[in-house]
Design a protein around this motif. Sequence first.
Motif, PDB file in Angstrom:
ATOM      1  N   VAL A  94       3.680   6.756  -0.295  1.00 36.23           N
ATOM      2  CA  VAL A  94       4.212   6.184   0.940  1.00 36.23           C
ATOM      3  C   VAL A  94       4.719   7.295   1.860  1.00 36.23           C
ATOM      4  O   VAL A  94       4.623   7.196   3.095  1.00 36.23           O
ATOM      5  N   SER A  95       5.236   8.392   1.272  1.00 36.09           N
ATOM      6  CA  SER A  95       5.635   9.551   2.087  1.00 36.09           C
ATOM      7  C   SER A  95       4.409  10.218   2.700  1.00 36.09           C
ATOM      8  O   SER A  95       4.447  10.675   3.847  1.00 36.09           O
ATOM      9  N   ASP A  96       3.308  10.274   1.931  1.00 35.72           N
ATOM     10  CA  ASP A  96       2.053  10.803   2.474  1.00 35.72           C
ATOM     11  C   ASP A  96       1.595   9.979   3.667  1.00 35.72           C
ATOM     12  O   ASP A  96       1.122  10.518   4.672  1.00 35.72           O
ATOM     13  N   ASN A  97       1.733   8.655   3.542  1.00 39.09           N
ATOM     14  CA  ASN A  97       1.335   7.776   4.646  1.00 39.09           C
ATOM     15  C   ASN A  97       2.199   8.020   5.876  1.00 39.09           C
ATOM     16  O   ASN A  97       1.697   8.064   7.002  1.00 39.09           O
ATOM     17  N   ALA A  98       3.509   8.202   5.658  1.00 39.09           N
ATOM     18  CA  ALA A  98       4.410   8.482   6.786  1.00 39.09           C
ATOM     19  C   ALA A  98       4.059   9.808   7.442  1.00 39.09           C
ATOM     20  O   ALA A  98       4.127   9.944   8.673  1.00 39.09           O
ATOM     21  N   ASN A  99       3.660  10.800   6.642  1.00 46.84           N
ATOM     22  CA  ASN A  99       3.253  12.091   7.190  1.00 46.84           C
ATOM     23  C   ASN A  99       1.984  11.956   8.030  1.00 46.84           C
ATOM     24  O   ASN A  99       1.877  12.525   9.119  1.00 46.84           O
ATOM     25  N   ALA A 100       1.002  11.191   7.513  1.00 47.02           N
ATOM     26  CA  ALA A 100      -0.221  10.945   8.286  1.00 47.02           C
ATOM     27  C   ALA A 100       0.098  10.215   9.586  1.00 47.02           C
ATOM     28  O   ALA A 100      -0.490  10.489  10.632  1.00 47.02           O
ATOM     29  N   GLU A 101       1.042   9.287   9.509  1.00 47.65           N
ATOM     30  CA  GLU A 101       1.495   8.551  10.699  1.00 47.65           C
ATOM     31  C   GLU A 101       2.043   9.533  11.739  1.00 47.65           C
ATOM     32  O   GLU A 101       1.708   9.462  12.930  1.00 47.65           O
ATOM     33  N   ASN A 102       2.884  10.470  11.295  1.00 47.32           N
ATOM     34  CA  ASN A 102       3.470  11.450  12.212  1.00 47.32           C
ATOM     35  C   ASN A 102       2.409  12.357  12.826  1.00 47.32           C
ATOM     36  O   ASN A 102       2.444  12.651  14.025  1.00 47.32           O
ATOM     37  N   ILE A 103       1.477  12.821  11.993  1.00 51.62           N
ATOM     38  CA  ILE A 103       0.413  13.709  12.479  1.00 51.62           C
ATOM     39  C   ILE A 103      -0.420  13.001  13.541  1.00 51.62           C
ATOM     40  O   ILE A 103      -0.690  13.556  14.616  1.00 51.62           O
ATOM     41  N   ALA A 104      -0.819  11.757  13.255  1.00 47.64           N
ATOM     42  CA  ALA A 104      -1.640  10.995  14.200  1.00 47.64           C
ATOM     43  C   ALA A 104      -0.884  10.722  15.492  1.00 47.64           C
ATOM     44  O   ALA A 104      -1.453  10.814  16.593  1.00 47.64           O
ATOM     45  N   ASN A 105       0.403  10.398  15.382  1.00 48.06           N
ATOM     46  CA  ASN A 105       1.176  10.094  16.589  1.00 48.06           C
ATOM     47  C   ASN A 105       1.480  11.340  17.400  1.00 48.06           C
ATOM     48  O   ASN A 105       1.561  11.269  18.631  1.00 48.06           O
ATOM     49  N   ASP A 106       1.639  12.481  16.737  1.00 54.07           N
ATOM     50  CA  ASP A 106       1.834  13.725  17.484  1.00 54.07           C
ATOM     51  C   ASP A 106       0.581  14.078  18.289  1.00 54.07           C
ATOM     52  O   ASP A 106       0.676  14.547  19.429  1.00 54.07           O
ATOM     53  N   ILE A 107      -0.593  13.852  17.693  1.00 57.82           N
ATOM     54  CA  ILE A 107      -1.844  14.103  18.421  1.00 57.82           C
ATOM     55  C   ILE A 107      -1.915  13.215  19.658  1.00 57.82           C
ATOM     56  O   ILE A 107      -2.261  13.666  20.751  1.00 57.82           O
ATOM     57  N   MET A 108      -1.579  11.941  19.480  1.00 54.31           N
ATOM     58  CA  MET A 108      -1.574  11.004  20.599  1.00 54.31           C
ATOM     59  C   MET A 108      -0.564  11.420  21.658  1.00 54.31           C
ATOM     60  O   MET A 108      -0.845  11.387  22.867  1.00 54.31           O
ATOM     61  N   ALA A 109       0.625  11.840  21.221  1.00 52.60           N
ATOM     62  CA  ALA A 109       1.663  12.258  22.164  1.00 52.60           C
ATOM     63  C   ALA A 109       1.241  13.503  22.930  1.00 52.60           C
ATOM     64  O   ALA A 109       1.473  13.618  24.141  1.00 52.60           O
ATOM     65  N   MET A 110       0.589  14.452  22.235  1.00 48.39           N
ATOM     66  CA  MET A 110       0.118  15.663  22.911  1.00 48.39           C
ATOM     67  C   MET A 110      -0.924  15.326  23.970  1.00 48.39           C
ATOM     68  O   MET A 110      -0.909  15.879  25.069  1.00 48.39           O
ATOM     69  N   GLY A 111      -1.821  14.401  23.632  1.00 51.45           N
ATOM     70  CA  GLY A 111      -2.825  13.991  24.615  1.00 51.45           C
ATOM     71  C   GLY A 111      -2.202  13.329  25.824  1.00 51.45           C
ATOM     72  O   GLY A 111      -2.564  13.627  26.965  1.00 51.45           O
ATOM     73  N   SER A 112      -1.240  12.439  25.589  1.00 51.21           N
ATOM     74  CA  SER A 112      -0.600  11.740  26.706  1.00 51.21           C
ATOM     75  C   SER A 112       0.147  12.711  27.605  1.00 51.21           C
ATOM     76  O   SER A 112       0.136  12.584  28.836  1.00 51.21           O
ATOM     77  N   GLN A 113       0.790  13.715  27.000  1.00 50.83           N
ATOM     78  CA  GLN A 113       1.542  14.686  27.793  1.00 50.83           C
ATOM     79  C   GLN A 113       0.633  15.658  28.529  1.00 50.83           C
ATOM     80  O   GLN A 113       0.895  16.024  29.675  1.00 50.83           O
ATOM     81  N   ALA A 114      -0.469  16.069  27.874  1.00 54.45           N
ATOM     82  CA  ALA A 114      -1.411  16.968  28.543  1.00 54.45           C
ATOM     83  C   ALA A 114      -2.030  16.295  29.756  1.00 54.45           C
ATOM     84  O   ALA A 114      -2.205  16.914  30.817  1.00 54.45           O
ATOM     85  N   VAL A 115      -2.348  15.004  29.621  1.00 56.11           N
ATOM     86  CA  VAL A 115      -2.961  14.267  30.721  1.00 56.11           C
ATOM     87  C   VAL A 115      -1.955  13.990  31.829  1.00 56.11           C
ATOM     88  O   VAL A 115      -2.259  14.149  33.020  1.00 56.11           O
ATOM     89  N   GLU A 116      -0.745  13.577  31.455  1.00 53.35           N
ATOM     90  CA  GLU A 116       0.253  13.203  32.451  1.00 53.35           C
ATOM     91  C   GLU A 116       0.889  14.417  33.127  1.00 53.35           C
ATOM     92  O   GLU A 116       1.094  14.429  34.342  1.00 53.35           O
ATOM     93  N   ASN A 117       1.234  15.435  32.326  1.00 53.36           N
ATOM     94  CA  ASN A 117       2.059  16.531  32.825  1.00 53.36           C
ATOM     95  C   ASN A 117       1.351  17.872  32.931  1.00 53.36           C
ATOM     96  O   ASN A 117       1.898  18.815  33.483  1.00 53.36           O
ATOM     97  N   GLY A 118       0.154  17.975  32.345  1.00 53.38           N
ATOM     98  CA  GLY A 118      -0.566  19.234  32.404  1.00 53.38           C
ATOM     99  C   GLY A 118      -0.143  20.229  31.360  1.00 53.38           C
ATOM    100  O   GLY A 118      -0.613  21.358  31.328  1.00 53.38           O
ATOM    101  N   ALA A 119       0.759  19.836  30.463  1.00 52.69           N
ATOM    102  CA  ALA A 119       1.217  20.688  29.375  1.00 52.69           C
ATOM    103  C   ALA A 119       1.883  19.814  28.337  1.00 52.69           C
ATOM    104  O   ALA A 119       2.192  18.648  28.588  1.00 52.69           O
ATOM    105  N   LEU A 120       2.116  20.361  27.166  1.00 53.18           N
ATOM    106  CA  LEU A 120       2.757  19.600  26.103  1.00 53.18           C
ATOM    107  C   LEU A 120       4.266  19.722  26.262  1.00 53.18           C
ATOM    108  O   LEU A 120       4.925  20.500  25.580  1.00 53.18           O
ATOM    109  N   THR A 121       4.818  18.921  27.149  1.00 50.51           N
ATOM    110  CA  THR A 121       6.219  19.067  27.538  1.00 50.51           C
ATOM    111  C   THR A 121       7.186  18.945  26.376  1.00 50.51           C
ATOM    112  O   THR A 121       8.246  19.570  26.372  1.00 50.51           O
ATOM    113  N   GLU A 122       6.846  18.153  25.378  1.00 50.41           N
ATOM    114  CA  GLU A 122       7.736  17.976  24.232  1.00 50.41           C
ATOM    115  C   GLU A 122       7.292  18.794  23.018  1.00 50.41           C
ATOM    116  O   GLU A 122       7.820  18.610  21.923  1.00 50.41           O
TER     117      GLU A 122
END
Length: 315
Positions: free
Chosen positions: A42-70
């Motif tokens: 279940v910890s492995d699943n939470a880690n995969a969840e974090n990795i996938a969401n960080d990728i999504m967050a990086m994409g949203s920030q790159a598109v919106e702000n032009g850089a990975l603001t967070e």
Amino acid sequence: MKTNRILIGTAIILLAGSIAFTSCRKRETKQAEEPDKETNTVSDNANAENIANDIMAMGSQAVENGALTEFRTSGSNELSGIVSMAPCASVSVNGSTITVDFGTTGCTGADGRVRTGKLFFDLSGSNPVSATKYRNPGFKMVVTAQAYVVDNYTVAISGKTVTNTTPASIGTGTNPGTNLTWNIKSNITVTKPSGGVTITWNCDRNKELMNTNDPICYKGQLLPIDWSKAKIKLNGTASGLNSKSENYVATAIDLVRDFSCSPSLVYPKRHPFISGKINYTPGTRPTRYFDYGSGACDLNATVTINGVTYAITLP
């Protein structure tokens, strides 16, 4: 004599049955005394969840702000040619594709994660084609990767798509009366650094910008979302193969990530989930109930198995 033999044979059978029954009872008692404490998957699943969401967050920030603001440690927020995000990373634009390059030697971001490799965000599937910003209804982003590694976890993306599902009638005002929403589909494989064990993670999730009505965060369709003030919520399912080669199902219920929450003094840009639950069922074993808490800005979580609760510290 014949009768005696029958009686003796019957006694032997009854004795054997009694021994077998006693043995079964002992095994049952032993099993009852040894509760299921396995929390690694279940910890492995939470880690995969974090990795996938960080990728999504990086994409949203790159598109919106032009850089990975967070995620960046320094650099400009302008998307013009190549933009420096940190001493070891860059963002470049080629037509409808944005490339985030972390290099090959190890790029440490402001969240403390060490990354190498590249992420590609293709916006060509947006409908209408003018929906080129993460905040635009009809926006679509397809994510792929090349030699992407996070904290020694190798991540392969077979498919990852984010689609803005907000009604097209949202308008340009700062308070549209409805929250921005996206649908996320992912198919990724995470290889652990120890032993090379792989985890597959396939999800269908819905994401919501909970504070769309906050003009500090959402400034309307004409200006970028301020992700440092964003609060998002995720719901949906995930499935795949865990590190024990078991098929699993994981249901996310109101997972909340607040980008203004930074409980780590060492990594101020690390934003964990602060509330919500994941009901995780590995194979035929009991469901694990992973609980991020009730909203406190901390790194504490719990896993409950068969009514017994275990404390977890988030990475």
